[in-house]
Enzyme design. Structure first.
Site, PDB file in Angstrom:
ATOM      1  N   GLY A   1       0.591  -1.173   0.104  1.00  0.00           N
ATOM      2  CA  GLY A   1      -0.055  -0.093   0.034  1.00  0.00           C
ATOM      3  C   GLY A   1       0.990   1.331  -0.157  1.00  0.00           C
TER       4      GLY A   1
ATOM      5  N   ASP B   1       1.992  -8.897  -1.488  1.00  0.00           N
ATOM      6  CA  ASP B   1       0.697  -8.367  -1.199  1.00  0.00           C
ATOM      7  C   ASP B   1      -0.415  -9.579  -1.573  1.00  0.00           C
ATOM      8  OD1 ASP B   1      -0.172  -5.228  -0.447  1.00  0.00           O
ATOM      9  OD2 ASP B   1      -1.998  -6.709  -1.247  1.00  0.00           O
TER      10      ASP B   1
ATOM     11  N   HIS C   1       4.690   4.264  20.718  1.00  0.00           N
ATOM     12  CA  HIS C   1       4.351   5.003  19.460  1.00  0.00           C
ATOM     13  C   HIS C   1       2.800   5.410  19.456  1.00  0.00           C
ATOM     14  CE1 HIS C   1       4.003   6.758  15.401  1.00  0.00           C
ATOM     15  NE2 HIS C   1       3.354   5.341  14.901  1.00  0.00           N
TER      16      HIS C   1
HETATM   17  N1  APR Z   1      -0.378 -10.009   3.404  1.00  0.00           N
HETATM   18  C1  APR Z   1      -0.012  -8.932   2.490  1.00  0.00           C
HETATM   19  N2  APR Z   1      -0.493  -7.686   2.376  1.00  0.00           N
HETATM   20  C2  APR Z   1      -1.624  -7.474   3.102  1.00  0.00           C
HETATM   21  C3  APR Z   1      -2.415  -8.467   4.124  1.00  0.00           C
HETATM   22  C4  APR Z   1      -1.728  -9.632   4.195  1.00  0.00           C
HETATM   23  N3  APR Z   1      -2.205 -10.402   5.050  1.00  0.00           N
HETATM   24  N4  APR Z   1      -3.313  -7.579   4.437  1.00  0.00           N
HETATM   25  C5  APR Z   1      -3.366  -6.422   4.039  1.00  0.00           C
HETATM   26  N5  APR Z   1      -2.379  -6.275   3.246  1.00  0.00           N
HETATM   27  C6  APR Z   1      -2.248  -4.998   2.341  1.00  0.00           C
HETATM   28  C7  APR Z   1      -3.361  -4.627   1.836  1.00  0.00           C
HETATM   29  O1  APR Z   1      -3.630  -5.267   0.473  1.00  0.00           O
HETATM   30  C8  APR Z   1      -2.794  -3.277   1.257  1.00  0.00           C
HETATM   31  O2  APR Z   1      -2.366  -3.172  -0.024  1.00  0.00           O
HETATM   32  O3  APR Z   1      -1.798  -4.074   3.067  1.00  0.00           O
HETATM   33  C9  APR Z   1      -1.594  -3.110   2.325  1.00  0.00           C
HETATM   34  C10 APR Z   1      -1.984  -1.586   3.174  1.00  0.00           C
HETATM   35  O4  APR Z   1      -1.875  -0.591   2.574  1.00  0.00           O
HETATM   36  P1  APR Z   1      -2.627   0.826   2.564  1.00  0.00           P
HETATM   37  O5  APR Z   1      -4.113   0.308   2.948  1.00  0.00           O
HETATM   38  O6  APR Z   1      -2.326   1.695   1.720  1.00  0.00           O
HETATM   39  O7  APR Z   1      -2.070   1.268   4.184  1.00  0.00           O
HETATM   40  P2  APR Z   1      -0.869   2.061   4.320  1.00  0.00           P
HETATM   41  O8  APR Z   1      -1.195   3.490   4.236  1.00  0.00           O
HETATM   42  O9  APR Z   1       0.410   1.489   3.521  1.00  0.00           O
HETATM   43  O10 APR Z   1      -0.640   1.669   6.035  1.00  0.00           O
HETATM   44  C11 APR Z   1      -0.015   0.481   6.229  1.00  0.00           C
HETATM   45  O11 APR Z   1       1.591   1.166   8.073  1.00  0.00           O
HETATM   46  O12 APR Z   1       2.166   3.276   8.943  1.00  0.00           O
HETATM   47  C12 APR Z   1       0.998   1.812   8.986  1.00  0.00           C
HETATM   48  O13 APR Z   1      -0.580   2.637  10.167  1.00  0.00           O
HETATM   49  C13 APR Z   1      -0.171   2.326   8.909  1.00  0.00           C
HETATM   50  O14 APR Z   1      -0.971   0.210   9.955  1.00  0.00           O
HETATM   51  C14 APR Z   1      -0.753   0.975   8.882  1.00  0.00           C
HETATM   52  C15 APR Z   1       0.276   0.227   7.906  1.00  0.00           C
END
Ligand code: APR
Length: 309
Positions: free
Chosen positions: A10, A32, A174
């Site tokens: 993400g 992902d 954090h």
């Molecule tokens: N395995 C792999 N990827 C996964 C899984 C999994 N089991 N579950 C979710 N994802 C992926 C989603 O498909 C998505 O592409 O995790 C990604 C999360 O991306 P975003 O929704 O854009 O979130 P983002 O802003 O990147 O934040 C991710 O990092 O800083 C922290 O608080 C934030 O906990 C959050 C994390």
């Protein structure tokens, strides 16, 4: 050549990938669950690296087996808190995702170090530690560089000095109870407490605590570039074995008088992961602020304990 896995493609995962690739730390594999997403981001990033003349291999996959042989895995997989979710909802959901990811890391990348980025950070670091079964030196949480970077941004503007001239520690959760230490934050040795009035320092500390929310309220989703920069710095310290002293969330075993909780403390980072914890000499009031912050994390940690076994 080192192999670095990034799980979660993400906003934070991709920003981390950009900044790790720009440093040329090693080959990258992006993972992902969304079909096509990691492959597409990997191709785009490969084109970026090609333009810049950086020769690292960047691939994307939906199969955790492609983490095989990774030296370092950075975990950004998870959901981001929506307005209708409580903190507990977020905790439960991400604990389940991070448990699953940790099982895969244990299975396919059993020798790697792990940098946790998913929130709530300290508890997710604990989940990863428990579920991988790795020694604590190989499982650390990223957040300290982010929170300190936000504080430094404000202090540098206030004092009219370069950001890089301001150095200081951050400890604790954090989250809202994070502990910035103005007495130990210095401009080339001169403490902040003698450079600014204490009320002004408190305002900057408060603004730092709210910085994440401020970003969300402006752009509509949570920070990604700053987290990516910090995670990439940690990756650099590990891959290049620099011994940089970095604030990381780590499972404490008696340091600072704390047992069995993951919270942020300064640590020496290198190829083996956390090489050593630095124990700062704190005043009574700094210590009690830290211990209050530890209790916040301990309670959240206890709440996930039954979910992850
Ligand atoms: N395995 C792999 N990827 C996964 C899984 C999994 N089991 N579950 C979710 N994802 C992926 C989603 O498909 C998505 O592409 O995790 C990604 C999360 O991306 P975003 O929704 O854009 O979130 P983002 O802003 O990147 O934040 C991710 O990092 O800083 C922290 O608080 C934030 O906990 C959050 C994390």
């Amino acid at each position: 050549v080192a192999l670095i896995g990034i799980v979660g493609c993400g906003k934070v995962g991709v920003s981390t990938a950009i900044q790790v690739a720009m440093k040329g730390l090693g080959d990258l594999v992006l993972i992902d669950i969304i079909q096509g997403l990691p492959q597409g981001e990997a191709l785009d990033l490969s084109h970026m690296a090609s333009i810049l003349g950086i020769d690292v291999e960047i691939t994307g996959s939906n199969d955790y087996r492609d983490l095989s042989g990774a030296d370092l895995v950075i975990v950004t997989a998870g959901v981001v808190r929506r307005a209708d979710m409580t903190r507990m909802d977020l905790l439960t959901k991400n604990a389940s995702i991070v448990s699953d990811v940790s099982d895969k890391i244990r299975e396919y990348a059993s020798r790697s170090r792990v940098i946790m980025v998913t929130n709530p950070l300290d508890v997710m670091t604990y989940v990863a530690l428990r579920r991988t079964g790795f020694e604590r030196e190989r499982v650390m949480g990223f957040s300290g560089l982010l929170d300190f970077g936000r504080f430094r941004y404000l202090v540098a503007r206030e004092l009219g000095v370069s950001r890089s001239s301001i150095i200081g520690p951050i400890i604790g959760e954090h989250g809202d109870s994070m502990v910035l230490l103005p007495r130990l934050t210095t401009v080339l040795g001169e403490p902040l407490t003698s450079l600014l009035p204490s009320e002004r320092i408190m305002e900057l500390v408060e603004r730092t605590r709210r910085a994440g929310a401020e970003v969300i309220s402006l752009k509509g989703w949570s920070a990604s570039h700053a987290p990516g920069a910090g995670a990439a710095l940690m990756a650099e310290a590990i891959i290049r074995d620099t011994n940089a002293v970095v604030p990381v969330s780590l499972y404490l075993k008696g340091e600072y008088g704390v047992e069995g909780v993951c919270v942020v403390v300064p640590a020496v980072l290198g190829w083996s992961g956390v090489k050593r914890v630095i124990e700062l000499s704190l005043t009574e009031s700094e210590r009690s602020e830290f211990l209050r912050s530890v209790e916040v994390v301990r309670q959240a940690q206890q709440a996930v304990d039954q979910l992850i076994h």
